[in-house]
Motif scaffolding. Structure first.
Motif, PDB file in Angstrom:
ATOM      1  N   TYR A 944       0.905  -1.253   0.032  1.00 58.61           N
ATOM      2  CA  TYR A 944       0.049   0.103  -0.108  1.00 58.61           C
ATOM      3  C   TYR A 944       0.913   1.471  -0.119  1.00 58.61           C
ATOM      4  O   TYR A 944       0.429   2.135  -0.735  1.00 58.61           O
ATOM      5  N   VAL A 945       1.898   1.336   0.735  1.00 54.03           N
ATOM      6  CA  VAL A 945       2.767   2.430   0.807  1.00 54.03           C
ATOM      7  C   VAL A 945       3.519   2.805  -0.696  1.00 54.03           C
ATOM      8  O   VAL A 945       3.713   3.758  -1.058  1.00 54.03           O
ATOM      9  N   ILE A 992      11.424   8.661   1.742  1.00 54.83           N
ATOM     10  CA  ILE A 992      10.077   8.549   2.371  1.00 54.83           C
ATOM     11  C   ILE A 992       9.793   6.841   2.492  1.00 54.83           C
ATOM     12  O   ILE A 992       9.085   6.369   3.366  1.00 54.83           O
ATOM     13  N   GLN A 993      10.011   6.141   1.555  1.00 56.24           N
ATOM     14  CA  GLN A 993       9.746   4.787   1.389  1.00 56.24           C
ATOM     15  C   GLN A 993      10.592   4.166   2.526  1.00 56.24           C
ATOM     16  O   GLN A 993       9.996   3.229   3.170  1.00 56.24           O
ATOM     17  N   SER A 994      11.776   4.311   2.506  1.00 60.90           N
ATOM     18  CA  SER A 994      12.516   3.506   3.721  1.00 60.90           C
ATOM     19  C   SER A 994      12.041   3.966   4.936  1.00 60.90           C
ATOM     20  O   SER A 994      12.056   3.141   5.988  1.00 60.90           O
ATOM     21  N   LEU A1001       7.244  -1.550  11.322  1.00 62.96           N
ATOM     22  CA  LEU A1001       7.848  -2.662  12.349  1.00 62.96           C
ATOM     23  C   LEU A1001       8.326  -1.722  13.496  1.00 62.96           C
ATOM     24  O   LEU A1001       9.007  -2.456  14.546  1.00 62.96           O
ATOM     25  N   SER A1002       8.321  -0.348  13.636  1.00 70.23           N
ATOM     26  CA  SER A1002       8.949   0.516  14.867  1.00 70.23           C
ATOM     27  C   SER A1002       7.966   0.160  15.945  1.00 70.23           C
ATOM     28  O   SER A1002       6.750  -0.344  16.017  1.00 70.23           O
ATOM     29  N   GLU A1003       8.532   0.294  17.133  1.00 70.63           N
ATOM     30  CA  GLU A1003       7.785   0.048  18.355  1.00 70.63           C
ATOM     31  C   GLU A1003       6.692   0.977  18.852  1.00 70.63           C
ATOM     32  O   GLU A1003       5.895   0.655  19.634  1.00 70.63           O
ATOM     33  N   ASN A1004       6.964   1.979  18.008  1.00 69.83           N
ATOM     34  CA  ASN A1004       5.613   3.135  18.193  1.00 69.83           C
ATOM     35  C   ASN A1004       4.496   2.407  17.275  1.00 69.83           C
ATOM     36  O   ASN A1004       3.307   3.068  17.568  1.00 69.83           O
ATOM     37  N   ASN A1005       4.518   1.764  16.615  1.00 75.57           N
ATOM     38  CA  ASN A1005       3.410   1.168  15.509  1.00 75.57           C
ATOM     39  C   ASN A1005       2.991  -0.105  16.233  1.00 75.57           C
ATOM     40  O   ASN A1005       3.388  -0.708  16.885  1.00 75.57           O
ATOM     41  N   MET A1047      10.566  -9.957   8.026  1.00 69.69           N
ATOM     42  CA  MET A1047      11.736  -9.755   7.320  1.00 69.69           C
ATOM     43  C   MET A1047      11.812  -9.001   6.033  1.00 69.69           C
ATOM     44  O   MET A1047      12.545  -8.432   5.609  1.00 69.69           O
ATOM     45  N   CYS A1048      10.736  -9.518   5.238  1.00 74.43           N
ATOM     46  CA  CYS A1048      10.563  -9.007   3.867  1.00 74.43           C
ATOM     47  C   CYS A1048      10.436  -7.294   4.118  1.00 74.43           C
ATOM     48  O   CYS A1048      10.449  -6.503   3.093  1.00 74.43           O
ATOM     49  N   VAL A1049       9.605  -7.066   4.958  1.00 76.67           N
ATOM     50  CA  VAL A1049       9.323  -5.494   5.245  1.00 76.67           C
ATOM     51  C   VAL A1049      10.445  -4.575   5.417  1.00 76.67           C
ATOM     52  O   VAL A1049      10.722  -3.520   4.853  1.00 76.67           O
ATOM     53  N   ASP A1050      11.469  -5.000   6.507  1.00 76.71           N
ATOM     54  CA  ASP A1050      12.408  -4.020   7.059  1.00 76.71           C
ATOM     55  C   ASP A1050      13.582  -4.756   6.840  1.00 76.71           C
ATOM     56  O   ASP A1050      13.894  -6.013   7.286  1.00 76.71           O
ATOM     57  N   SER A1051      14.791  -4.315   6.325  1.00 73.48           N
ATOM     58  CA  SER A1051      16.009  -4.724   6.189  1.00 73.48           C
ATOM     59  C   SER A1051      16.695  -4.942   7.678  1.00 73.48           C
ATOM     60  O   SER A1051      17.425  -5.957   7.702  1.00 73.48           O
TER      61      SER A1051
END
Length: 1473
Positions: A944-945, A992-994, A1001-1005, A1047-1051
């Motif tokens: 979606y992003v 923006i994409q990164s 996957l951040s802790e705030n999310n 793992m596919c979302v964030d490096s």
């Protein structure tokens, strides 16, 4: 007047002679001009007009001879005048002779033999002629007319031969001449020869026919005219036959044939005719069919003549010899004498003539069939083909009965014997054709099958031979020749279409009727047996009574011995009678059984209903019932066998659909189409497999597949059902049936087929409306499964036409999401997703997103968050229906909703509330659902992003276009040249994409807060998620799947948890988890290739998994990654080569597909072959974790891989490398495998020289039988290559190599025997099977040894560096309970250095040594990676258990000690070498 004798050559007339007519003066044509020649010819014409015998005059004859002698110098007008004179002279002299003698002879009323001497009219005429013969005037007249005819025909033959030679010259020269020369010749020859006109040729030929119909025997005063005259006439005809233009004209062709026929039948030309025809056939390719027409014309002419003569002499019918049979037998014998001629062009024409002749005159050729069959042993395959075609025509036209003949034979009882003989001959010839199906040459086999197809199509095959013919066709379907396979499939299709059983062949119908009839037969047999037993008992009782009466009446006698003998004899007689009775009981005939069966009218018509041969029976007649039942039994037996055989061919057709040859695929499609038309049961199975052909790259195959499905699903239904409304429902039912019990691959192929159907408008609106009616449940005869199938088809059609779904949203929500069907909500979601798909007709219009308050999303949230009180009994994801629905529901939300992230957060919160039940215990199924939803939402949020990002780019691009028009042009041009605006935009979008990816996957999310829970479940930290608390594997499976998605979302998350994923891959005992991880790693390799690259060997290691599904998934992932250049082909490719011999057929097929595709992409396979050979050849078996690959399997692998080596240069280098491997082979098995590889390659002059140069490398190994046989086989293969053996150098090379090998072999075997004799008492003999002694090194080869020493030092230093690196790696230990960090890449650099050094070494002296060290290094690397574990740089905040600190220490000591011992062993081995 002297007799004009026809000379051998035209010029011989000028030779003066006293006893024959000769020329007096030859006129010089060059001295005369054109006008003089024309005036002379006109004068001759005028004189011949007055008297046709004027040609005998020397003034006329000498002039004509002189002009014809120099005919090439004459103009076209002059030549036309000459032919005019000759034509008029022949016609006039014919009329004059007929009037003079009044004795025209009509050959239509006369036969070949002069048997009409008894007629009164003939006797009278003969007497008149004999009386007139005494007059000298009559003799002079005969001589005059005879000379005139000879001269005219003599000049005509010379003229026609000139025209024939000039035509052949022109045809040869016009092909080579330029267009300018053609124009000049046209200007010169303004007038054409009149001979070229068809009317002129017909007129001359008719005049010759009229001449031949005269009684010429009176002129010659002999039975026949002289042979030279007949030969002269035949020369004219044969010269005309040689010109194709003459045979194209029907009138000229008929006249030519008539002249030849008269010469054969009445002028004794039949003896020379056969040799001339064979000569013509040898020299002209266009004549075989015309020559066959000639024989047919002779036969028809003779038959017509017989009829007319029989009508005249009806009281005494003439019995003439059939001249045609003599001619045919003669030519067949002559052709038989020319067996030694192989497949020349002339022999090809003879073969074609034979088949054409049999086609036209089969009944006349039939008596000489033995002469034809002798050609089946001929070396010429063309002649064998002609004979098999001729046999087909004989079976169909000579031995087969027409309707008229059948009526005659029914009337005449005498014909029964001939009929039986014809049937036996027909079967014998058919058996010969069946045998010829096994011919050595494939072209012959295909020709026989073509002939059999002709017989089947014309219904010339007896019913008894249908099953045997079908079996033969099935055998040929698996033939190695593609043309034979094609013909076999065509024959099978023809057998189905013209089968004598029924237009519909469902198994149930025939099996049901057969079972009913068998029950009646068994009952009848039982009744007969019972009756015979009762008769037997009654007979026994009668005998017993008689015996008792006799015994009571007997008086004791003194001669007891005599009575005893009589008693014995009676007993033996009784035994014989009993045996005879038993034999009679056993032999219950079929006739008796069928006579015993008693059926009523209803039972009989129930048995014969829907059977075509019995459809004509409308009245039940009990007296004919046994006959009907006997026929019915035979019919059902043969039809059931035929149906079973056809059903058995479906497997072969499914295999052929995967063939490389397009003709196999196209013909198998046609066969399946025909099988479905005739309702063969297994045709539905084949149709489902045929769906995969929609992906074929060949356009012809794809188009034929689409056409076949259109015929099967749509067109045939419309032809059967005339009503359009009814037909639309039947078509809908056909489409729905394809979805039932279809696999995922078949559903995908069906979707592509529906897209093609919509592109070509094969599915109209009526069918779409019918599908909606079936889905909504309005149609009575359709069930829930049909409703689901209708929705699947509608979703497929919506891919290309989304408008069909726009008006049905409410129906989909109300019906699709409310029903209790487990699968229907999932397919409803898939159909709803097509709302925003691009329409083929309106590509730019995409439906906007819906607002979040729509009832659609409420229903989806309700179904996702529905609290199921019952726990899931089956823990696997693939068997749980909720997970499949939830996946598609989330997809639908993210495709259609305006703000899908808000809906997703609501779903997560609701599912979180369901984790704890009322008692405060954790609900495992609810937790699994939450974990699964988290992973899928994370992936969809990422997509979606990216969609938002692309939308922003599109808006900015449109805005930039508007700004260009408004702002200053100079400024925009400068920015455009420098590219600053694009660079800024790209940098901004990437940032923006990164950031968006990191925020997911951040802790705030919301999702990020659950990430540590997922990792903990995978770790099973503190034993909180052990098997005792959670016995089901579902939670662990969902957690691993979600982990791979995170793992596919964030490096950064991927880098932290990559070690955990690979640990789970090796340690997990659940096959689904391992398969999911492998699939996830494929996606990770695409997303973050640099992170996954160091772990590639671990992915390869899964090819040795104990589970077949895990191996298959690993192979598919690696195939996808390698072929799309995501992973480089490395040394581990040998693991994929081992998969070629996997026990699972699916895995071996995927491996074959991989290597065939890899071979087509440049030289990738060739470059990786040395690594594969180095892994496979050293040992006799390659041991893996799941099985042992035998030596035969290794050979099969090598044979398959070497089949892709086609270039000579590649073969040369491989031969060189393989020969160098002999030097360092450590065992017999390795040398045997190397020799086998050498045997697989093709050799040229360079490779043969290398084989000779390196002879000393394999000289000492020739005592092994296998190595010796492989090398000899390679040489024999080279000898068979005709293009190589043409040169003398290559011949010498091959002979020299063969001599050396044989000589070395003899010396080795002799040396072994001498050594065995000498060392008979000692135990010092060595076993050659364990080790191979190398030949002593010569002093001249010391220099390369220094190089090898240097290279050994180099490899020792590199191995020492690697040992240090491996020591560092060994200090890090894997424990799944600890957090993970990035693996150290230091050892990988050393690996790359070593591999590059080994790849760059082209010379074999260095490469062979480096191969050994690199192989040992690679094996040590694999073992080190298996042992090593990596500790994290940043530990997680979770508390670790206390016991976990002690275990790594003990493991560390063990690993260090093992590595030290291995390094010491390896260094010792290097120094020893």
């Amino acid at each position: 007047m002297l007799e004009f004798q026809i000379p051998i050559h035209f010029e011989d007339v000028s030779l003066s002679s006293n006893d024959k007519y000769s020329i007096r003066k030859i006129i010089d044509v060059n001295s005369q001009n054109e006008n003089t020649i024309l005036s002379n010819l006109d004068l001759i014409y005028e004189r011949i007009k007055k008297n046709s015998s004027y040609i005998v005059d020397h003034q006329c004859f000498d002039l004509l001879f002189s002009y014809l002698l120099n005919i090439s110098k004459l103009t076209a007008d002059q030549r036309n005048q000459i032919i005019k004179i000759l034509k008029f002279g022949i016609t006039n002299i014919t009329l004059k002779i007929s009037k003079e003698f009044n004795k025209t002879k009509n050959h239509k009323n006369r036969g070949q033999n002069d048997d009409d001497d008894d007629d009164d009219d003939d006797d009278e005429s003969d007497e008149e002629i004999n009386s007139s013969e005494n007059n000298e005037s009559f003799k002079l007249k005969c001589l005059l007319y005879r000379n005139s005819i000879k001269m005219y025909i003599f000049f005509l033959e010379h003229y026609i031969s000139y025209q024939h030679s000039s035509n052949t010259k022109e045809s040869n020269t016009t092909e080579n001449n330029e267009t300018s020369k053609k124009k000049s010749t046209k200007k010169k020859n303004s007038t054409l020869d009149s001979w070229e006109q068809e009317e002129q040729k017909e007129a001359i030929l008719t005049s010759i026919i009229n001449l031949l119909e005269l009684n010429l025997s009176t002129l010659w005063r002999l039975d026949y005219p002289e042979e030279e005259f007949i030969n002269l006439l035949s020369k004219i005809i044969y010269a005309m036959i040689e010109q194709p233009m003459n045979l194209r004209s029907k009138g000229v062709k008929k006249s030519i044939f008539e002249v030849l026929t008269i010469l054969i039948l009445h002028y004794n030309h039949s003896f020379n005719f056969t040799s001339k025809i064979i000569h013509l056939l040898h020299s002209h390719e266009s004549l075989p069919s015309h020559c066959a027409d000639l024989y047919e014309f002779i036969y028809a002419y003779q038959q017509q003549q017989r009829k007319q003569q029989n009508q005249k002499n009806y009281s005494q019918p003439t019995n003439q010899k059939n001249q045609t049979t003599f001619l045919i037998s003669d030519i067949i014998r002559e052709i038989g004498k020319q067996k030694e001629q192989r497949d020349t062009s002339g022999f090809k024409n003879l073969a074609k003539f034979l088949s054409e002749l049999t086609d036209r005159l089969p009944k006349i050729v039939l008596p000489f069939v033995s002469l034809l069959l002798a050609h089946l042993d001929s070396d010429s395959y063309l002649m064998r083909n002609a004979v098999t075609e001729s046999i087909g025509f004989l079976i169909g036209k000579a031995l087969n009965k027409d309707d008229k003949e059948q009526k005659k034979q029914e009337e005449e009882e005498e014909e029964e014997e001939n009929q039986k003989k014809n049937e036996s001959d027909q079967l014998d010839l058919l058996n010969i054709l069946f045998e010829r199906c096994r011919d050595v040459i494939g072209y012959c086999r295909s020709s026989v099958l073509k002939t059999l197809s002709l017989l089947v199509n014309n219904n010339w095959v007896p019913k008894e031979s249908y099953i045997q013919l079908t079996k033969i066709a099935i055998q040929r379907v698996s033939d190695k020749n593609s043309q034979v396979r094609k013909r076999a499939i065509i024959l099978l299709s023809d057998l189905l279409e013209s089968n004598p059983y029924s237009p519909h062949l469902p198994t149930l119908l025939f099996k049901d009727k057969k079972d009913k009839l068998d029950s009646f037969i068994k009952l009848s047999f039982y009744n007969l047996k019972k009756k015979r037993e009762l008769l037997k008992k009654s007979k026994k009782n009668c005998k017993n009574k008689k015996d008792n009466i006799l015994n009571s009446q007997q008086v004791p006698d003194d001669n007891m011995e005599f009575d005893q003998e009589e008693f014995k004899v009676e007993k033996e007689e009784e035994k014989e009678e009993q045996e005879e009775e038993e034999e009679e009981e056993q032999e219950i005939t079929e006739k008796e059984i069928f006579e015993e069966i008693k059926l009523n009218k209803e039972q009989f018509f129930d048995l014969t209903s829907m059977l075509v041969p019995f459809s004509g029976i409308k009245e039940f007649s009990p007296h004919r019932l046994p006959l009907y039942l006997e026929h019915l039994n035979k019919y059902l037996d043969s039809s059931c066998k035929f149906i079973d055989i056809i059903n058995g061919t479906i497997d072969s057709m499914c295999q052929l659909m995967g063939s490389v040859n397009p003709s196999d695929i196209l013909e198998s499609i046609h066969f399946i189409e025909v099988a479905h038309k005739y309702q063969i049961d297994r045709s539905k199975e084949a149709i489902n497999k045929m769906l995969a052909l929609i992906w074929n790259k060949e356009q012809s195959i794809k188009e034929s597949t689409i056409r076949a499905f259109y015929e099967l699903l749509v067109n045939n239904t419309r032809e059967k059902v005339k009503s359009t409304l009814k037909s639309s429902y039947y078509i809908a039912k056909n489409l729905i049936d394809l979805t039932t019990a279809a696999t995922l691959g078949e559903i995908t192929s069906l979707e592509e087929l529906m897209i093609e159907f919509t592109k070509k408008d094969y599915i109209d609106q009526d069918v779409i409306n019918a599908l909606w009616d079936v889905f909504s449940g309005k149609v009575v005869n359709f069930n829930k499964q049909d409703s689901r199938g209708a929705l699947i088809i509608l979703s497929m059609i919506a891919n290309n036409n989304s408008s069909i779904v726009k008006d049905k949203i409410n129906l989909l929500v109300s019906v699709g999401l409310e029903q209790d069907d487990e699968f229907l909500p999932r397919y409803t979601c898939i159909t709803l997703q097509k709302l925003r798909s691009k329409d083929s007709k309106e590509t730019d219009k995409i439906l906007p997103r819906f607002k979040n308050n729509q009832s659609l999303f409420e229903r989806l949230i309700y179904h996702i968050c529905l609290n199921s009180s019952s726990k899931c009994t089956d823990g696997s994801v693939k068997n749980s229906k909720w997970f499949m629905f939830a996946e598609q529901a989330i997809n639908t939300i993210y495709i259609l909703a305006e703000q899908p992230d808000l809906i997703s957060s609501e779903i997560i919160k609701k599912l979180s509330d369901q984790i704890l039940d009322k008692n405060g215990e954790t609900n495992q199924f609810a937790l699994s659902k939450l974990i699964f939803i988290l992973g899928h939402i994370a992936i969809k949020q990422l997509v979606y992003v990216e969609e938002i990002q692309s939308e922003i780019k599109r808006i900015r691009y449109e805005q930039s276009k508007e700004l260009k028009n408004n702002n200053n042009k100079k400024k925009t041009d400068i920015e455009k040249e420098l590219g600053t605006d694009q660079a800024e935009e790209e940098a901004e979008s990437e940032a923006i994409q990164s950031q968006a990816e990191a925020d997911i996957l951040s802790e705030n999310n919301l999702i990020g807060k659950y990430s540590q829970l997922v990792v903990s479940i995978c770790y099973n930290s503190n034993q909180l998620f052990s098997s005792e608390l959670f016995p089901n594997e579902l939670l662990q499976t969902c957690a691993v799947l979600t982990l791979s998605k995170f793992m596919c979302v964030d490096s950064t998350f991927c880098e932290e948890n990559l070690q955990l994923l690979f640990t789970l891959l090796e340690k997990s005992s659940v096959e689904v988890i391992r398969s999911n991880i492998i699939i996830g790693l494929g996606d990770l390799a695409f997303r973050f290739p640099n992170l996954v690259e160091p772990w590639t060997s671990k992915i390869y290691s899964r090819l040795r998994d104990s589970n077949a599904n895990a191996r298959k998934n690993s192979l598919m992932v690696l195939t996808h990654l390698i072929l799309n250049d995501m992973i480089k082909v490395k040394g581990q490719i040998s693991e994929m080569a081992i998969c070629l011999e996997d026990s699972d057929i699916r895995i071996s097929n995927i491996a074959k597909l991989f290597f065939s595709t890899l071979a087509s992409k440049g030289s990738n396979l060739y470059n990786s072959l040395p690594d594969i050979i180095s892994k496979l050849t050293p040992a006799s078996t390659v041991t893996s974790n799941f099985n042992n690959i035998s030596k035969d399997s290794i050979k099969n692998i090598l044979k398959y891989l070497f089949s892709f080596i086609e270039k000579d240069k590649q073969s040369e280098t491989l031969i060189d490398k393989l020969l160098q491997r002999f030097k360092f082979s450590k065992s017999i098995s390795e040398s045997q495998n190397i020799s086998y590889c050498l045997q697989l390659l093709n050799y040229n002059d360079k490779s043969l020289k290398k084989l000779l140069e390196h002879f000393k490398l394999y000289q000492d190994k020739l005592n092994d039988n296998e190595i010796y046989n492989n090398l000899i086989l390679a040489i024999s293969k080279t000898k068979k290559q005709t293009n190589l053996i043409k040169t003398s150098e290559i011949k010498q090379l091959v002979d020299e190599i063969e001599k050396k090998i044989n000589h070395a072999r003899e010396q080795l075997t002799l040396g072994d025997t001498i050594q065995l004799v000498q060392d008979d008492g000692s135990s010092a003999t060595t076993n050659t099977s364990q080790s191979i002694q190398k030949p002593p090194a010569k002093p001249s080869k010391k220099a390369p040894a220094k190089k090898r020493a240097a290279s050994r030092k180099k490899f020792q230093s590199s191995s020492e560096e690697e040992d240090e690196a491996s020591d560092e790696e060994d200090r890090m230990v894997i424990t799944p309970k600890k957090p993970i960090s990035k693996p150290m890449i230091q050892s990988r650099r050393h690996q790359k250095k070593q591999s590059s050094e080994s790849d760059q070494s082209s010379e074999i002296d260095q490469s062979s040594k480096s191969d050994q060290s690199s192989e040992s290094d690679q094996s040590s690397e694999i073992s080190d990676i298996d042992k090593m574990d990596i500790t994290p740089k940043k530990p997680l905040k979770k508390p670790q258990p206390k016991q976990s600190k002690k275990k790594p220490a003990s493991r560390l000591k063990k690993v260090i000690s093992d590595s030290e011992s291995e390094s010491s062993n390896s260094s010792f081995d290097d120094t020893s070498e």
